[in-house]
Design an enzyme around this catalytic site. Structure first.
Site, PDB file in Angstrom:
ATOM      1  N   ASP A  14     -41.694  26.246  -4.220  1.00  0.00           N
ATOM      2  CA  ASP A  14     -40.751  25.124  -4.089  1.00  0.00           C
ATOM      3  C   ASP A  14     -39.560  25.382  -5.002  1.00  0.00           C
ATOM      4  O   ASP A  14     -39.676  25.328  -6.224  1.00  0.00           O
ATOM      5  CB  ASP A  14     -41.455  23.814  -4.478  1.00  0.00           C
ATOM      6  CG  ASP A  14     -40.617  22.573  -4.187  1.00  0.00           C
ATOM      7  OD1 ASP A  14     -39.367  22.677  -4.180  1.00  0.00           O
ATOM      8  OD2 ASP A  14     -41.204  21.498  -3.980  1.00  0.00           O
ATOM      9  N   SER A  71     -41.579  13.740  -3.134  1.00  0.00           N
ATOM     10  CA  SER A  71     -40.471  14.135  -3.991  1.00  0.00           C
ATOM     11  C   SER A  71     -40.118  13.017  -4.979  1.00  0.00           C
ATOM     12  O   SER A  71     -40.944  12.664  -5.821  1.00  0.00           O
ATOM     13  CB  SER A  71     -39.277  14.557  -3.124  1.00  0.00           C
ATOM     14  OG  SER A  71     -38.311  15.245  -3.884  1.00  0.00           O
ATOM     15  N   HIS A 115     -40.270  22.876  -0.258  1.00  0.00           N
ATOM     16  CA  HIS A 115     -40.159  21.477  -0.669  1.00  0.00           C
ATOM     17  C   HIS A 115     -40.462  20.596   0.541  1.00  0.00           C
ATOM     18  O   HIS A 115     -39.687  20.522   1.486  1.00  0.00           O
ATOM     19  CB  HIS A 115     -38.759  21.185  -1.209  1.00  0.00           C
ATOM     20  CG  HIS A 115     -38.671  19.885  -1.955  1.00  0.00           C
ATOM     21  ND1 HIS A 115     -39.248  19.699  -3.198  1.00  0.00           N
ATOM     22  CD2 HIS A 115     -38.104  18.700  -1.618  1.00  0.00           C
ATOM     23  CE1 HIS A 115     -39.030  18.470  -3.603  1.00  0.00           C
ATOM     24  NE2 HIS A 115     -38.338  17.836  -2.666  1.00  0.00           N
TER      25      HIS A 115
END
Length: 318
Positions: free
Chosen positions: A267, A141, A296
């Protein structure tokens, strides 16, 4: 490179983005990772805490692991990677960004998506030890954006750096922020903002000349946080200037080491700009894999080894 056709097939119960994301963040447990901590003193007077775990052979390889927003080196998505790489003979250096190791950092600034100077400090620290012939980076991320920005903005990367894997990457930070602020992600946004504000509050006492209670109380959303704190603390004009300059998307054409992006199509944190198809097709070092499922950082797979962990080892061992 051509877009990679993903082979990921999740369990039937993990196909929904919300389920895979929340389970992976809140329910997954990883045991058996023996970490020891090293404090890296930085040139500006701050520090990074590095949590090391070792493989079981003398292969002289290490992977640097970078966590996401308000994460740390003990999150399952980091310890899961560390454990899997350790089991395959590769040491792991899990970085806690400034203020994320359980102890407040010393300066008014902290960490952000584009703070590649801190990643560079870690790489240089590892190189100075003269222990490893091969260095890899895996970011998750926010950490994924940082990793790709690092390898895309520099022309003088160390020869020991052999590859990068970026998972659930917000390549376009403005687009990703817009998605997080949308109604479908309201619960995630509230959670992130709560953590960020709790960490910021002690700085009102430490640095009253930089932020006031009025400033703090004006933070009602993630974009407010980036306007009032992130941008001002890290030398950007405002949140939009930060999003523009820190996004890795603009640097992808310049990536010169093999780099794999794994971004699930479901996501909910990622915007259209976070799927850099054009950039991947025009750069022989950039590989893009877009599984249909995974949410995610939710690539649930067999044996508590996630798909992105298996793919990372496979890609970096090529």
């Amino acid at each position: 490179m051509p877009i990679i056709e993903s082979q990921y097939k999740p369990p039937f119960w993990a196909k929904k983005s919300f389920v895979s994301t929340v389970f992976s963040g809140l329910a997954r447990q990883v045991k058996g990772v023996n970490q020891y901590r090293e404090r890296l003193e930085l040139r500006d007077g701050d520090f990074l805490d590095l949590d090391w775990s070792e493989g079981n052979s003398q292969v002289q390889k290490v992977i640097i692991l970078l966590h996401g927003l308000e994460g740390n080196a003990q999150r399952p998505y980091i310890t899961g990677s560390a454990k899997y790489f350790n089991q395959n003979g590769i040491d792991a250096c899990a970085v806690n960004f400034r203020g994320c190791s359980g102890e407040p950092n010393r300066l008014y600034r902290s960490y952000h998506s584009g703070a590649t100077e801190d990643l560079e400090a870690v790489v240089n620290h590892i190189l100075a030890q003269d222990r490893y012939k091969e260095i890899y980076i895996k970011g998750i991320s926010l950490g994924a954006n940082m990793a790709l920005k690092y390898v895309g903005e520099r022309s003088d990367l160390p020869k020991e750096l052999k590859g990068v894997v970026a998972v659930s990457t917000p390549c376009d930070l403005k687009g990703s922020c817009d998605e997080l602020l949308s109604l479908k992600n309201k619960h995630y946004a509230i959670r992130f903002l709560d953590h960020l504000k709790k960490k910021l509050k002690p700085k009102l006492v430490q640095f009253p000349e930089k932020i006031t209670l009025e400033d703090y109380e004006a933070i009602k959303s993630l974009i407010d946080f980036d306007h009032i704190y992130t941008a001002k603390a890290h030398g950007f004009k405002d949140a939009f200037d930060y999003y523009h300059k820190a996004s890795c998307l603009q640097f992808l054409p310049n990536v010169k080491v093999p780099s794999l992006i794994i971004n699930a199509l479901n996501d909910s944190f990622l915007s259209h700009g976070c799927y850099p198809v054009k950039e991947a097709k025009h750069n022989n070092n950039l590989y893009l894999e877009m599984p249909k499922y995974g949410g995610h950082v939710g690539f649930i797979d067999k044996g508590n080894v996630y798909y992105n962990e298996r793919r990372a080892l496979e890609f970096l061992n090529k």
